[in-house]
Design an enzyme around this catalytic site. Sequence first.
Site, PDB file in Angstrom:
ATOM      1  N   ARG A  12       0.850  -1.185   0.000  1.00  0.00           N
ATOM      2  CA  ARG A  12       0.000   0.000   0.000  1.00  0.00           C
ATOM      3  C   ARG A  12       0.888   1.236   0.000  1.00  0.00           C
ATOM      4  NH1 ARG A  12      -1.605   1.024   4.364  1.00  0.00           N
ATOM      5  NH2 ARG A  12      -0.926  -0.727   5.633  1.00  0.00           N
ATOM      6  N   TYR A  19      -2.059  -3.413  -6.482  1.00  0.00           N
ATOM      7  CA  TYR A  19      -1.671  -4.183  -5.301  1.00  0.00           C
ATOM      8  C   TYR A  19      -2.635  -4.047  -4.128  1.00  0.00           C
ATOM      9  CZ  TYR A  19       1.403  -6.932  -2.494  1.00  0.00           C
ATOM     10  OH  TYR A  19       1.913  -7.963  -1.758  1.00  0.00           O
ATOM     11  N   LYS A  32      -9.466  -2.047   2.423  1.00  0.00           N
ATOM     12  CA  LYS A  32      -9.142  -0.857   3.215  1.00  0.00           C
ATOM     13  C   LYS A  32     -10.007   0.341   2.799  1.00  0.00           C
ATOM     14  CE  LYS A  32      -5.845  -3.204   5.128  1.00  0.00           C
ATOM     15  NZ  LYS A  32      -6.009  -3.705   6.495  1.00  0.00           N
ATOM     16  N   HIS A  84      -9.916  -1.750  12.273  1.00  0.00           N
ATOM     17  CA  HIS A  84      -8.861  -2.615  11.741  1.00  0.00           C
ATOM     18  C   HIS A  84      -8.572  -3.691  12.785  1.00  0.00           C
ATOM     19  CE1 HIS A  84      -4.475  -2.746  10.007  1.00  0.00           C
ATOM     20  NE2 HIS A  84      -5.260  -3.614   9.406  1.00  0.00           N
ATOM     21  N   SER A 120      -0.425  -3.256  10.760  1.00  0.00           N
ATOM     22  CA  SER A 120      -0.232  -4.250   9.709  1.00  0.00           C
ATOM     23  C   SER A 120       1.027  -5.077   9.971  1.00  0.00           C
ATOM     24  CB  SER A 120      -0.091  -3.549   8.361  1.00  0.00           C
ATOM     25  OG  SER A 120      -1.179  -2.668   8.180  1.00  0.00           O
ATOM     26  N   CYS A 168       1.722  -7.363  12.260  1.00  0.00           N
ATOM     27  CA  CYS A 168       2.152  -7.524  13.660  1.00  0.00           C
ATOM     28  C   CYS A 168       1.534  -8.774  14.272  1.00  0.00           C
ATOM     29  CB  CYS A 168       1.755  -6.309  14.488  1.00  0.00           C
ATOM     30  SG  CYS A 168       2.859  -4.925  14.257  1.00  0.00           S
ATOM     31  N   ASP A 172      -8.790  -9.259   9.957  1.00  0.00           N
ATOM     32  CA  ASP A 172      -8.313  -7.914   9.603  1.00  0.00           C
ATOM     33  C   ASP A 172      -9.295  -6.778   9.916  1.00  0.00           C
ATOM     34  OD1 ASP A 172      -6.153  -6.381   8.506  1.00  0.00           O
ATOM     35  OD2 ASP A 172      -7.279  -6.114   6.664  1.00  0.00           O
ATOM     36  N   ARG A 216       2.105 -12.027  -0.302  1.00  0.00           N
ATOM     37  CA  ARG A 216       0.825 -12.337   0.335  1.00  0.00           C
ATOM     38  C   ARG A 216       0.225 -13.639  -0.167  1.00  0.00           C
ATOM     39  NH1 ARG A 216      -1.489  -8.158   3.822  1.00  0.00           N
ATOM     40  NH2 ARG A 216       0.094  -6.544   3.830  1.00  0.00           N
TER      41      ARG A 216
HETATM   42  C1  OXD Z   1      -2.672  -4.222   5.888  1.00  0.00           C
HETATM   43  C2  OXD Z   1      -3.350  -5.389   5.301  1.00  0.00           C
HETATM   44  O1  OXD Z   1      -1.772  -3.657   5.277  1.00  0.00           O
HETATM   45  O2  OXD Z   1      -4.209  -5.958   5.959  1.00  0.00           O
HETATM   46  O3  OXD Z   1      -3.060  -3.866   7.005  1.00  0.00           O
HETATM   47  O4  OXD Z   1      -3.047  -5.743   4.149  1.00  0.00           O
HETATM   48 MN    MN Z   2      -4.733  -4.922   7.731  1.00  0.00          MN
END
Ligand code: OXD
Ligand code: MN
Length: 595
Positions: free
Chosen positions: A69, A198, A207, A227, A249, A251, A276, A374
């Site tokens: 992102r 992406y 998002k 989130h 993100s 973590c 998420d 991913r």
């Molecule tokens: C992020 C995702 O970047 O979930 O938080 O992809």
């Molecule tokens: Mn996320």
Amino acid sequence: MSGMDALNDWVDDAAHLTKPDEIVWLSGSDDEYQRLIAGMLDRGEITRLNERAYPNSYLYRSSPSDVARTEGDTYICAPRKEDVGPTNHWMDPTVAKEKVRPLFDGVMRGRTMYVIPYLMGPVGSSLARVGLEVTDSPYVAASMFIMTRVGQPALDHLKTTDDGFYPGLHSIANLDPKNRYILHFPEENLVWSINSGYGGNALLGKKCLSLRLASWAGRREGWLAEHMLILGLEDPSGNVTYMTGAFPSACGKTNLAMLVSPLAEQGWRVWTIGDDIAWMRIGEDGRLWAVNPEAGFFGVAPGTNEGTNPNAMAALSRNSLFTNVALTPDGLPWWEDINPDQKTPPPGTLDWQGRPWTRGNGEKPNVAAHPNSRFTAPARQCPSISERWNDPQGVPISAFIFGGRRARMAPLVYQAFNWQHGVFVGASMASEQTAAAEGKVGKVRRDPMAMLPFCGYNMGDYWAHWLDMGKKLTNPPAVFHVNWFRKGADGKFLWPGFGQNVRVLMWMYDRIHGRGKAQETAIGYTPTEDALHLDGLDISAETLRELLRVDNADWAKECAEMEPFFAQFGDHLPAAIAEELAGLRERVGAGAPVA
Ligand code: OXD
Ligand code: MN
């Protein structure tokens, strides 16, 4: 005009602007998915993985300049700059459209425009929202099949709702990073995204709709779009206590959501509802009820393995898309730590850009898979998926867990004193940065509620909304903060993490149910040394003490760092947050703030 007529009109306008050669409406069938895949295989845009080991699964390599992102290209186009606050990029909606419309003009000439109506949220849920993405990327279209409920569920929902739909116009254009824009128009529930294919930049349901636009709608309509993962902790009597967790993100949200409990034999198990995003409304019982708007997982691959997350490994073992992972000569996906015994990929492996992998290949670090590579996998394939993940009512939430990656500072776990303090704990969260977004990995950044890149409006107003929600909740969730990443003097992690985190969830469970020994510290309640369920875990008393230690001097420095962060919100900072910061300062002995 009916919802369907408005939707058709919107698609006509999009086609008029972008001028595709062909328009393909997707209704969500398997045949359509297979046609998308076949087309990409024919054109060499994806690679089929070993069919025996990974049935119906494919590798996609994105442009090397389009691998995460890009927050710098992400704008909220609300009427006033003040509406979006100091932590979002702002553009006036008219200016934004004038600037970016020419980039869309004729951009789909020679291409197919895919029209994807989709539903975010369980079918029949009052929280569910209809999205509409038009895109010229078949990879994005295929990913939407996994991540959302495409086609009929959305059109059916549209007939029953006054909310209308959330349109999103997407084109990869020529993937020009200099002309990349991810524009949100919250007053129109609209997204325009161009020059990126992406993840969160391009799968507009994630998002863009489910966090940035939904947070705006949630404030207007009195609910929360967060989130957050959603999990259920089953106790030995079979009762399930539901919790959500907000972590920046990469973590460990996905790992926590899918935790395999080492105490399963004793009856403690974790069920996954989402990894998420959580949408939450206030129920008639005065509790928060949460649904996961998504239908799949878009998880970070590196580090995922049978040890760290066997449920994710099972979920991604078929019908999945992989992006920017490496490819072994046997046609298997490969990433760093997919097998902790195998530090480098097998000979003959191609790296994430399709080049033969060699030691010292110029990548820093010397990786085969991109650090933000991913997997995109259907949620229904996850062995720990909860039987309630599709429940239109959602699940009642008993706890919020905030967390970050902090080598020092935060203890393993602590509980906020009350809702207002809990909002402050979330608002003052900070974490060492990861590879999920562009930026310097390792640098500490404040990431309130893990929403810094995702809150669609002024963060100060967002905290005010949380505080208001608390007033309406007669039975608010208990609020906790965790840090699995504290390191000892030797630089090693003090806590084993992963499955063993269930022991921390059990302490929360005890606290929620009116048990669980705790001591009051300056930052909140921490477990007493005998309060954690540590049977069978080899951890010394000294390590435990270090894990739970609250160092007031460290926190005094932390307060000094929070000060300018909060100050930037000016009048939008709720008095309650300032009050909590002052309280913390006083408790840790930090004295008055420097003017
Ligand atoms: C992020 C995702 O970047 O979930 O938080 O992809
Ligand atoms: Mn996320």
